[in-house]
Enzyme design. Structure first.
Site, short mmCIF file in Angstrom:
data_model
loop_
_atom_site.label_atom_id
_atom_site.label_comp_id
_atom_site.label_asym_id
_atom_site.label_seq_id
_atom_site.Cartn_x
_atom_site.Cartn_y
_atom_site.Cartn_z
N LYS A 64 28.84 27.65 45.53
CA LYS A 64 28.27 27.75 46.86
C LYS A 64 28.75 29.01 47.58
O LYS A 64 28.12 29.50 48.51
CB LYS A 64 28.71 26.53 47.70
N GLY A 65 29.91 29.50 47.18
CA GLY A 65 30.61 30.51 47.97
C GLY A 65 29.82 31.75 48.33
O GLY A 65 30.03 32.35 49.37
N GLU A 67 28.64 37.34 43.41
CA GLU A 67 29.76 36.41 43.57
C GLU A 67 30.49 36.69 44.88
O GLU A 67 30.50 37.83 45.36
CB GLU A 67 30.75 36.59 42.41
N ASP A 68 31.12 35.66 45.44
CA ASP A 68 31.91 35.90 46.64
C ASP A 68 33.29 36.45 46.29
O ASP A 68 33.76 37.40 46.90
CB ASP A 68 32.02 34.63 47.51
N ASP A 70 38.76 35.83 41.10
CA ASP A 70 40.19 35.55 41.19
C ASP A 70 40.78 35.66 39.78
O ASP A 70 41.07 36.76 39.31
CB ASP A 70 40.32 34.14 41.79
N LYS A 126 40.33 39.79 43.69
CA LYS A 126 41.78 39.57 43.79
C LYS A 126 42.38 39.93 42.43
O LYS A 126 42.75 39.07 41.63
CB LYS A 126 42.02 38.09 44.13
N PHE A 149 45.51 33.12 50.43
CA PHE A 149 44.41 32.16 50.43
C PHE A 149 43.40 32.56 51.50
O PHE A 149 43.64 32.43 52.69
CB PHE A 149 44.91 30.74 50.68
N VAL A 150 42.26 33.08 51.02
CA VAL A 150 41.27 33.59 51.97
C VAL A 150 40.11 32.61 52.13
O VAL A 150 39.68 31.96 51.17
CB VAL A 150 40.73 34.98 51.55
N ASP A 189 35.58 28.72 50.99
CA ASP A 189 36.05 27.48 51.58
C ASP A 189 37.48 27.15 51.20
O ASP A 189 38.06 27.71 50.27
CB ASP A 189 35.18 26.31 51.10
N ARG A 207 33.74 27.64 55.60
CA ARG A 207 32.73 28.58 55.08
C ARG A 207 32.02 29.31 56.21
O ARG A 207 31.56 30.43 56.04
CB ARG A 207 31.69 27.83 54.24
C1 PRP Z 1 35.19 30.24 43.61
C2 PRP Z 1 34.41 31.53 43.66
C3 PRP Z 1 34.24 31.92 42.23
C4 PRP Z 1 35.49 31.35 41.58
C5 PRP Z 1 36.47 32.45 41.38
O1 PRP Z 1 34.30 29.20 43.49
O2 PRP Z 1 33.17 31.36 44.31
O3 PRP Z 1 33.08 31.35 41.66
O4 PRP Z 1 36.02 30.36 42.46
O5 PRP Z 1 37.65 31.99 40.78
P1 PRP Z 1 38.12 32.40 39.33
O6 PRP Z 1 37.91 33.90 39.20
O7 PRP Z 1 39.59 32.04 39.30
O8 PRP Z 1 37.34 31.64 38.32
P2 PRP Z 1 34.68 27.67 43.74
O9 PRP Z 1 34.93 27.02 42.42
O10 PRP Z 1 35.75 27.60 44.78
O11 PRP Z 1 33.34 27.02 44.24
P3 PRP Z 1 32.43 27.35 45.50
O12 PRP Z 1 31.86 28.74 45.27
O13 PRP Z 1 31.37 26.29 45.41
O14 PRP Z 1 33.26 27.24 46.74
#
Ligand code: PRP
Length: 185
Positions: free
Chosen positions: A46-47, A102-103, A106, A134, A155-156, A162, A168
């Site tokens: 969703k991000g 992508e948002d 990480d 990151k 933690f952003v 979220d 969000r």
């Molecule tokens: C977050 C973000 C990426 C992922 C990054 O999604 O949107 O998809 O984590 O992390 P990584 O590089 O360690 O894999 P999340 O699973 O929090 O879901 P959301 O987008 O629905 O909030």
């Protein structure tokens, strides 16, 4: 008041976000100016929903959008390493110029999974546009074609990102106070 009280500080202001997203729109215009068929922007839910919505309003070339929902974090603060497709694309991407939106990247695990998965479907090209990276937390090397901002290991939240499905809607990227997520992750 409310959600903003849980934010320790603003890391990327609304103005900085708008300026950088506009720049990314121009980069996408230039990159895909001659692309045929028109590129397909894939929003990773969703991000990335707010980022994509703002980004496409700065993309002037013809393009299409599609959506994919991926789960990797649960409600915690650490990537679990378990990646699942909750919603798959509507479109067949064979022969398409695909841009993953992508948002945040990480550990890189989610993006690594998505790019490996999408590559098996035969896109003409596959690129990645991430609002935030990151890098200090990277566990899997994933090439990023376009990046909005490099962020520190904090933690952003906000602008689509979220914590436990909250925050969000904040219009900026902020650092969440530790006391908010301690004991809840
Ligand atoms: C977050 C973000 C990426 C992922 C990054 O999604 O949107 O998809 O984590 O992390 P990584 O590089 O360690 O894999 P999340 O699973 O929090 O879901 P959301 O987008 O629905 O909030």
């Amino acid at each position: 008041m409310g959600l903003r009280d849980d934010v320790e500080r603003v890391l990327i202001s609304e103005e900085m976000l708008h300026a950088r997203v506009a720049e990314l729109g121009r980069v996408i215009d230039a990159t895909y100016a001659a692309a045929a068929p028109p590129p397909l922007l894939i929003c990773v839910l969703k991000g990335a929903f707010i980022f994509l919505a703002d980004l496409v309003r700065h993309v002037e070339i013809p393009h299409e959008v599609d959506f994919m929902e991926i789960s990797s974090y649960g409600s915690g603060t650490e990537s679990s390493g378990v990646v699942r497709i909750l919603l798959d694309l509507e479109q067949n991407i064979e022969g398409r110029h695909v841009l993953i939106v992508e948002d945040i990247v990480d550990s890189g695990r989610t993006l690594d999974y998505i790019t490996r998965n999408l590559r098996t479907r035969g896109p003409a090209t596959l690129r990645v546009c991430a609002l935030l990276s990151k890098s200090s937390r990277r566990e899997v090397e994933v090439p990023l074609d376009f990046v909005g901002f490099e962020v520190p290991d904090e933690f952003v939240v906000g602008y689509g990102l979220d914590f436990a499905e909250e925050y969000r809607q904040l219009p900026f990227i902020g650092v969440l106070k530790q006391e908010v997520y301690r004991g809840r992750s």
